[in-house]
Motif scaffolding. Structure first.
Motif, PDB file in Angstrom:
ATOM      1  N   ILE A 227      -2.381   4.257  -3.477  1.00 17.62           N
ATOM      2  CA  ILE A 227      -2.412   3.211  -4.509  1.00 17.62           C
ATOM      3  C   ILE A 227      -2.187   1.896  -3.774  1.00 17.62           C
ATOM      4  O   ILE A 227      -1.148   1.702  -3.139  1.00 17.62           O
ATOM      5  CB  ILE A 227      -1.335   3.404  -5.598  1.00 17.62           C
ATOM      6  CG1 ILE A 227      -1.387   4.824  -6.176  1.00 17.62           C
ATOM      7  CG2 ILE A 227      -1.537   2.389  -6.720  1.00 17.62           C
ATOM      8  CD1 ILE A 227      -0.339   5.097  -7.250  1.00 17.62           C
ATOM      9  N   HIS A 228      -3.193   1.033  -3.829  1.00 13.68           N
ATOM     10  CA  HIS A 228      -3.114  -0.251  -3.125  1.00 13.68           C
ATOM     11  C   HIS A 228      -2.917  -1.346  -4.178  1.00 13.68           C
ATOM     12  O   HIS A 228      -3.807  -1.597  -4.983  1.00 13.68           O
ATOM     13  CB  HIS A 228      -4.407  -0.474  -2.325  1.00 13.68           C
ATOM     14  CG  HIS A 228      -4.373  -1.702  -1.474  1.00 13.68           C
ATOM     15  ND1 HIS A 228      -5.358  -2.029  -0.596  1.00 13.68           N
ATOM     16  CD2 HIS A 228      -3.452  -2.695  -1.364  1.00 13.68           C
ATOM     17  CE1 HIS A 228      -5.062  -3.167   0.018  1.00 13.68           C
ATOM     18  NE2 HIS A 228      -3.905  -3.596  -0.443  1.00 13.68           N
ATOM     19  N   VAL A 229      -1.744  -1.949  -4.152  1.00 12.91           N
ATOM     20  CA  VAL A 229      -1.356  -2.915  -5.172  1.00 12.91           C
ATOM     21  C   VAL A 229      -1.318  -4.306  -4.547  1.00 12.91           C
ATOM     22  O   VAL A 229      -0.918  -4.456  -3.388  1.00 12.91           O
ATOM     23  CB  VAL A 229       0.046  -2.567  -5.743  1.00 12.91           C
ATOM     24  CG1 VAL A 229       0.332  -3.348  -7.012  1.00 12.91           C
ATOM     25  CG2 VAL A 229       0.177  -1.081  -5.999  1.00 12.91           C
TER      26      VAL A 229
ATOM     27  N   ARG B  62       6.870  -0.374  -8.616  1.00 12.75           N
ATOM     28  CA  ARG B  62       7.941   0.463  -9.190  1.00 12.75           C
ATOM     29  C   ARG B  62       7.394   1.345 -10.319  1.00 12.75           C
ATOM     30  O   ARG B  62       7.657   2.539 -10.377  1.00 12.75           O
ATOM     31  CB  ARG B  62       9.019  -0.489  -9.704  1.00 12.75           C
ATOM     32  CG  ARG B  62      10.167   0.112 -10.448  1.00 12.75           C
ATOM     33  CD  ARG B  62      11.111  -1.035 -10.712  1.00 12.75           C
ATOM     34  NE  ARG B  62      12.141  -0.766 -11.681  1.00 12.75           N
ATOM     35  CZ  ARG B  62      12.960  -1.706 -12.154  1.00 12.75           C
ATOM     36  NH1 ARG B  62      12.849  -2.962 -11.723  1.00 12.75           N
ATOM     37  NH2 ARG B  62      13.885  -1.406 -13.032  1.00 12.75           N
ATOM     38  N   ASN B  63       6.597   0.749 -11.212  1.00  9.20           N
ATOM     39  CA  ASN B  63       6.033   1.518 -12.325  1.00  9.20           C
ATOM     40  C   ASN B  63       5.061   2.589 -11.831  1.00  9.20           C
ATOM     41  O   ASN B  63       5.087   3.736 -12.295  1.00  9.20           O
ATOM     42  CB  ASN B  63       5.303   0.587 -13.300  1.00  9.20           C
ATOM     43  CG  ASN B  63       6.277  -0.158 -14.199  1.00  9.20           C
ATOM     44  OD1 ASN B  63       7.330   0.372 -14.559  1.00  9.20           O
ATOM     45  ND2 ASN B  63       5.941  -1.386 -14.547  1.00  9.20           N
ATOM     46  N   LEU B  64       4.205   2.209 -10.891  1.00 10.24           N
ATOM     47  CA  LEU B  64       3.173   3.151 -10.441  1.00 10.24           C
ATOM     48  C   LEU B  64       3.791   4.292  -9.635  1.00 10.24           C
ATOM     49  O   LEU B  64       3.371   5.446  -9.763  1.00 10.24           O
ATOM     50  CB  LEU B  64       2.114   2.407  -9.610  1.00 10.24           C
ATOM     51  CG  LEU B  64       1.291   1.387 -10.415  1.00 10.24           C
ATOM     52  CD1 LEU B  64       0.463   0.500  -9.495  1.00 10.24           C
ATOM     53  CD2 LEU B  64       0.381   2.090 -11.428  1.00 10.24           C
ATOM     54  N   VAL B  65       4.804   3.982  -8.836  1.00  9.83           N
ATOM     55  CA  VAL B  65       5.467   5.042  -8.063  1.00  9.83           C
ATOM     56  C   VAL B  65       6.241   5.967  -9.009  1.00  9.83           C
ATOM     57  O   VAL B  65       6.168   7.195  -8.901  1.00  9.83           O
ATOM     58  CB  VAL B  65       6.392   4.440  -6.973  1.00  9.83           C
ATOM     59  CG1 VAL B  65       7.281   5.512  -6.352  1.00  9.83           C
ATOM     60  CG2 VAL B  65       5.561   3.749  -5.891  1.00  9.83           C
TER      61      VAL B  65
ATOM     62  N   MET C  14       0.874  -1.167   0.000  1.00  4.53           N
ATOM     63  CA  MET C  14       0.000   0.000   0.000  1.00  4.53           C
ATOM     64  C   MET C  14       0.914   1.220   0.000  1.00  4.53           C
ATOM     65  O   MET C  14       1.767   1.351   0.882  1.00  4.53           O
ATOM     66  CB  MET C  14      -0.896  -0.003   1.237  1.00  4.53           C
ATOM     67  CG  MET C  14      -1.709  -1.282   1.368  1.00  4.53           C
ATOM     68  SD  MET C  14      -2.712  -1.350   2.871  1.00  4.53           S
ATOM     69  CE  MET C  14      -4.048  -0.231   2.448  1.00  4.53           C
ATOM     70  N   VAL C  15       0.737   2.107  -0.975  1.00  5.54           N
ATOM     71  CA  VAL C  15       1.608   3.281  -1.062  1.00  5.54           C
ATOM     72  C   VAL C  15       0.743   4.534  -0.971  1.00  5.54           C
ATOM     73  O   VAL C  15      -0.163   4.722  -1.790  1.00  5.54           O
ATOM     74  CB  VAL C  15       2.412   3.308  -2.384  1.00  5.54           C
ATOM     75  CG1 VAL C  15       3.495   4.382  -2.311  1.00  5.54           C
ATOM     76  CG2 VAL C  15       3.030   1.950  -2.683  1.00  5.54           C
TER      77      VAL C  15
END
Ligand code: HEM
Length: 398
Positions: free
Chosen positions: A161-163, A176-179, A66-67
């Motif tokens: 953003i919850h991955v 990594r891509n989403l951040v 979770m970011v």
């Protein structure tokens, strides 16, 4: 029609032809699919497009991250639209096991592994952007509860953003891509990693065990049911939130050293359910007398009055939530103590009406409080899902 749960076990051939139809060419994923070597885990993909965002009405995945982000000063509505456009495209591609545009590591996109990611917005985002009048009804900052020992590094955030995925490498590549694509707009406030059982460890439909050993999730509304719709998905308000939901996130530490001193009977009494099967201590079937007060009235007063489920339950009053907690584990102390707990996630239509009264009651009295400590907290509105040509949160930032 694909079920709302969005579960699709695609064959390697289907993965390859889908990649070809999208014109992505010889991606790592399609190369592996072409060779017929894609494993069952790699080829299982969740459906991105639909009325709800992914990763909520979904059997829990093996790993999560979770970011939470804080937007950069001066962020405009147009910036938010651009950010959501990038995230939507990224999530859509990675849900199919494909690399994102300009992916720095496309060779890591070797399969979907039930990758999911959803985006949510905290109350602070609405305030910072001057959009207070667009806050959905029931989205609140939580009050300070008497049991809380919150740390700033685990709490709050403008955007979440919850991955999640069934494979740790797929998860890491996705995060990594989403951040990276978020960095023009925001800084990372916190990130918290967690895990659940690997698929196949417990039969589908059977709820998993948390690190206290309890079967967790029994009284949840079932996935793909009218009950779930009723408890979780928002039906009114502006179009961007219809089909969306709200998340209460709590990081709750477990005091395993003292918990382990209890007998299994004692552990069962704290919750009100047996440790082994998760059955209610009354011995009746759930469906017979679902209301704990009603059970007491007919003489089934076996569940201790301050047991967790008895204090939590007030379903007749509309206080129901969908709990989907992941476990977390931090480095072990020199003395051998395990620092573990839950990334406790609960979804509902309205935090103020469904979660808050329950939490106030539990904060006042719940046997479980002796072995648990909330150390992180945040709330987020989660926009509805999107169709193939749409962007997440369309309409909110225009
Ligand atoms: C570390 C913290 C927690 C642990 C280990 C825990 C564990 C459990 C367990 C084992 C059950 C019984 C099985 C089930 O129905 O899932 C349960 C039920 C439940 N818990 Fe928790 N829980 C925690 C925190 C919370 C919090 C913070 C809330 C809400 C504020 C909550 C609300 C509920 C509800 C509503 C039920 C179902 C009650 C019913 O039977 O109607 N739990 N929990």
């Amino acid at each position: 029609m694909v079920s709302r749960r969005g579960f699709l076990a695609s064959s390697a051939a289907a993965a390859a032809s889908a990649a070809a139809a999208l014109g992505v060419g010889a991606t790592a994923a399609s190369a592996i699919a072409d060779s017929g070597q894609q494993t069952a885990t790699a080829s299982r993909s969740l459906v991105f497009a639909g009325p709800h965002q992914m990763g909520i009405e979904t059997p829990i995945q093996a790993v999560t991250n979770m970011v939470a982000f804080d937007i950069l000063p001066g962020t405009t509505l147009l910036d938010m639209q651009r950010w959501m456009f990038l995230l939507t495209d990224d999530i859509r591609r990675m849900s199919r096991g494909e690399p994102v545009l300009a992916d720095p590591a496309p060779e890591l996109a070797i399969g979907a592994a039930r990758f999911s990611a959803y985006v949510g917005f905290g109350p602070s985002l609405f305030r910072k952007l001057g959009l207070e009048d667009r806050m959905p009804e029931g989205l609140i900052d939580l009050p300070a509860f008497s049991i809380d020992a919150l740390k700033a590094e685990f709490s709050g955030g403008d955007v979440l953003i919850h991955v999640a995925a069934d494979d740790p490498v797929v998860l890491s590549h996705g995060v990594r891509n989403l951040v990276r694509d978020s960095m023009p707009f925001a800084t990372v406030r916190w990130n918290q990693a967690g895990f659940a059982h690997t698929p196949g460890m417990v039969p589908e439909g059977v709820t998993h065990r948390n690190l206290m050993g309890q079967i967790d999730g029994t009284a949840n509304p079932g996935l793909d049911t009218a009950d779930f719709d009723e408890v979780v998905w928002i039906k009114d308000g502006p179009s961007w939130i219809q089909g969306g939901t709200m998340l209460v996130f709590r990081r709750i530490a477990m005091q395993l050293d003292t918990w382990d001193q209890l007998s299994s009977v004692g552990k069962g009494e704290v919750i009100g359910r047996t440790l082994k099967e998760g059955a209610p201590l009354t011995g009746t079937k759930e469906s017979d007398i679902p209301d704990y007060e009603a059970r007491s009235a007919v003489g089934l007063k076996v569940i201790p009055e301050f047991a967790h489920i008895r204090r939590a339950s007030n379903a007749g009053n509309g206080e129901r939530i969908f709990r989907r907690p992941f476990s977390y584990e931090q480095p072990i102390s020199k003395a051998g103590s395990m620092d573990v707990g839950l990334l406790w996630c609960a979804y509902q239509r309205n935090i103020e009406k469904q979660y808050l009264p329950m939490q106030l009651r539990l904060a006042e009295l719940d046997l479980l409080n002796r072995w648990t400590l909330p150390i992180g907290s945040a709330t987020f509105a989660i926009p509805r899902g999107v169709g193939e040509g749409e962007v997440i949160a369309e309409g909110l930032f225009s």
